[in-house]
Scaffold this motif. Sequence first.
Motif, PDB file in Angstrom:
ATOM      1  N   LEU A  54      62.502 -36.668  29.247  1.00  0.00           N
ATOM      2  CA  LEU A  54      61.812 -36.614  27.939  1.00  0.00           C
ATOM      3  C   LEU A  54      60.302 -36.258  28.492  1.00  0.00           C
ATOM      4  N   CYS A  71      63.654 -45.875  18.701  1.00  0.00           N
ATOM      5  CA  CYS A  71      63.935 -46.127  20.223  1.00  0.00           C
ATOM      6  C   CYS A  71      64.752 -47.190  20.538  1.00  0.00           C
ATOM      7  N   PRO A  72      66.114 -47.153  20.909  1.00  0.00           N
ATOM      8  CA  PRO A  72      66.640 -48.376  21.119  1.00  0.00           C
ATOM      9  C   PRO A  72      66.389 -49.057  22.381  1.00  0.00           C
ATOM     10  N   GLN A  73      65.469 -48.705  23.068  1.00  0.00           N
ATOM     11  CA  GLN A  73      64.932 -49.393  24.298  1.00  0.00           C
ATOM     12  C   GLN A  73      63.576 -49.969  24.197  1.00  0.00           C
ATOM     13  N   ALA A  75      60.930 -48.533  24.185  1.00  0.00           N
ATOM     14  CA  ALA A  75      60.233 -47.815  25.356  1.00  0.00           C
ATOM     15  C   ALA A  75      58.916 -47.076  24.969  1.00  0.00           C
ATOM     16  N   LEU A  76      58.488 -47.238  23.693  1.00  0.00           N
ATOM     17  CA  LEU A  76      57.407 -46.325  23.162  1.00  0.00           C
ATOM     18  C   LEU A  76      56.535 -47.068  22.638  1.00  0.00           C
ATOM     19  N   VAL A  84      55.078 -43.322  26.843  1.00  0.00           N
ATOM     20  CA  VAL A  84      56.429 -43.752  27.091  1.00  0.00           C
ATOM     21  C   VAL A  84      56.755 -44.740  28.335  1.00  0.00           C
ATOM     22  N   CYS A  89      62.864 -46.121  29.406  1.00  0.00           N
ATOM     23  CA  CYS A  89      63.510 -44.799  28.569  1.00  0.00           C
ATOM     24  C   CYS A  89      64.793 -44.413  29.374  1.00  0.00           C
ATOM     25  N   VAL A  90      66.170 -44.295  28.525  1.00  0.00           N
ATOM     26  CA  VAL A  90      67.167 -43.878  29.314  1.00  0.00           C
ATOM     27  C   VAL A  90      67.373 -42.393  29.020  1.00  0.00           C
ATOM     28  N   GLN A  91      66.587 -41.713  28.326  1.00  0.00           N
ATOM     29  CA  GLN A  91      66.557 -40.251  28.133  1.00  0.00           C
ATOM     30  C   GLN A  91      67.554 -40.095  27.159  1.00  0.00           C
ATOM     31  N   CYS A  92      67.822 -40.866  26.241  1.00  0.00           N
ATOM     32  CA  CYS A  92      68.828 -40.646  25.346  1.00  0.00           C
ATOM     33  C   CYS A  92      68.437 -39.517  24.018  1.00  0.00           C
ATOM     34  N   GLY A  93      67.283 -39.105  23.826  1.00  0.00           N
ATOM     35  CA  GLY A  93      66.673 -38.057  23.138  1.00  0.00           C
ATOM     36  C   GLY A  93      66.517 -38.490  21.633  1.00  0.00           C
ATOM     37  N   GLU A  94      66.838 -39.636  21.044  1.00  0.00           N
ATOM     38  CA  GLU A  94      66.927 -40.243  19.859  1.00  0.00           C
ATOM     39  C   GLU A  94      65.519 -40.077  19.146  1.00  0.00           C
ATOM     40  N   CYS A  95      64.477 -40.194  19.848  1.00  0.00           N
ATOM     41  CA  CYS A  95      63.139 -39.822  19.367  1.00  0.00           C
ATOM     42  C   CYS A  95      62.678 -38.779  19.173  1.00  0.00           C
TER      43      CYS A  95
HETATM   44  S1  SF4 Z   1      64.615 -40.807  25.085  1.00  0.00           S
HETATM   45 FE1  SF4 Z   1      65.578 -42.476  24.020  1.00  0.00          FE
HETATM   46  S2  SF4 Z   1      65.113 -44.242  25.405  1.00  0.00           S
HETATM   47 FE2  SF4 Z   1      63.534 -42.738  25.740  1.00  0.00          FE
HETATM   48  S3  SF4 Z   1      61.700 -43.001  24.549  1.00  0.00           S
HETATM   49 FE3  SF4 Z   1      63.286 -41.766  23.523  1.00  0.00          FE
HETATM   50  S4  SF4 Z   1      64.408 -43.080  22.280  1.00  0.00           S
HETATM   51 FE4  SF4 Z   1      63.582 -44.297  23.495  1.00  0.00          FE
END
Ligand code: SF4
Length: 305
Positions: A54, A71-73, A75-76, A84, A89-95
Amino acid sequence: MNRVEYDTEGVLFNIQRYSLHDGPGIRTIPFFKGCPLACKWCSNPESQRPQPELIYKKNDCIRCGKCIEVCPQNALSPDNPYFVDRERCVQCGECTKVCPTQALEMKGKRMTVNEVIRELQKEENLFRRSGGGVTLSGGEPLAQPEFARELLKACKAKGWHTAIETTGFTTKEVVEDVFPWIDLALTDIKAINPTVHEQNTGVNNSRILENLLRISFITKVIVRIPLVPGVNDNEEEIRSIAEFAKLMSGVDTIHLLPYHTFGENKYTLLGRIYPMGDTPSLAENKIEKLKKIIESMGFHCHIGG
Ligand code: SF4
Ligand code: SF4
């Protein structure tokens, strides 16, 4: 085995078109993600880690908060100076999916050889008209050896010129497996002194130097020296590198790539500190002096790629 495995997958972080460096003619450059070295002056820090990663572009952020909600973590946060929290951050890309301005973006994408070839094919006419082709870069392309080999085989099946930018940090087996598909290797030599090399790149150079000799007996090589203040910008190190290049087969050209700070901003986007601090650029006369030393040892020497 000449049959191309078009389903082989790898991770790229960019495909750059219309490059006039990095090989003859007009080139398209797939940038491989992941590198076993960590050079302090690296201008592509987004290339270093193997997985998609990210980045956050503060200037594009309109502070809408949509990313924070998904963000499920957790992290933001605007309270974080880098926005960030890289530990969480687990790099899920949802954001990145909800960001309206693409201030958040994942660098790195899994692609098959087939998908990459479809992209490269768009410039096929330019390759033919300019005598150009495809140059694998990164990161370190040889850190994804099967993907690199199958992509190169697919390029050769199309009749395209192939080149690679490589650190040479790999195994003997990978060199023997991949280089028969490469027309030109642009190989870095950062330092001959093993301590200097390890302190500034994170790895010992003995395997690299062995491989560069090996590579030069398989394909055409141009040696490149990233000229870095305080690392190798001295007569002794430059002479040692040129002496080593004499041991390689058929090397007649050395490129000097003077240190620049173009990549500095990318460290901020990734939430990292720039390892070179405020190191100034090299003076022109110093670069010229080192170029003359290389020429006096019998090589053509170009400043830049
Ligand atoms: S990539 Fe996933 S875990 Fe990382 S900041 Fe975005 S939503 Fe959160
Ligand atoms: S969604 Fe994008 S623009 Fe909105 S706060 Fe997050 S990073 Fe900034």
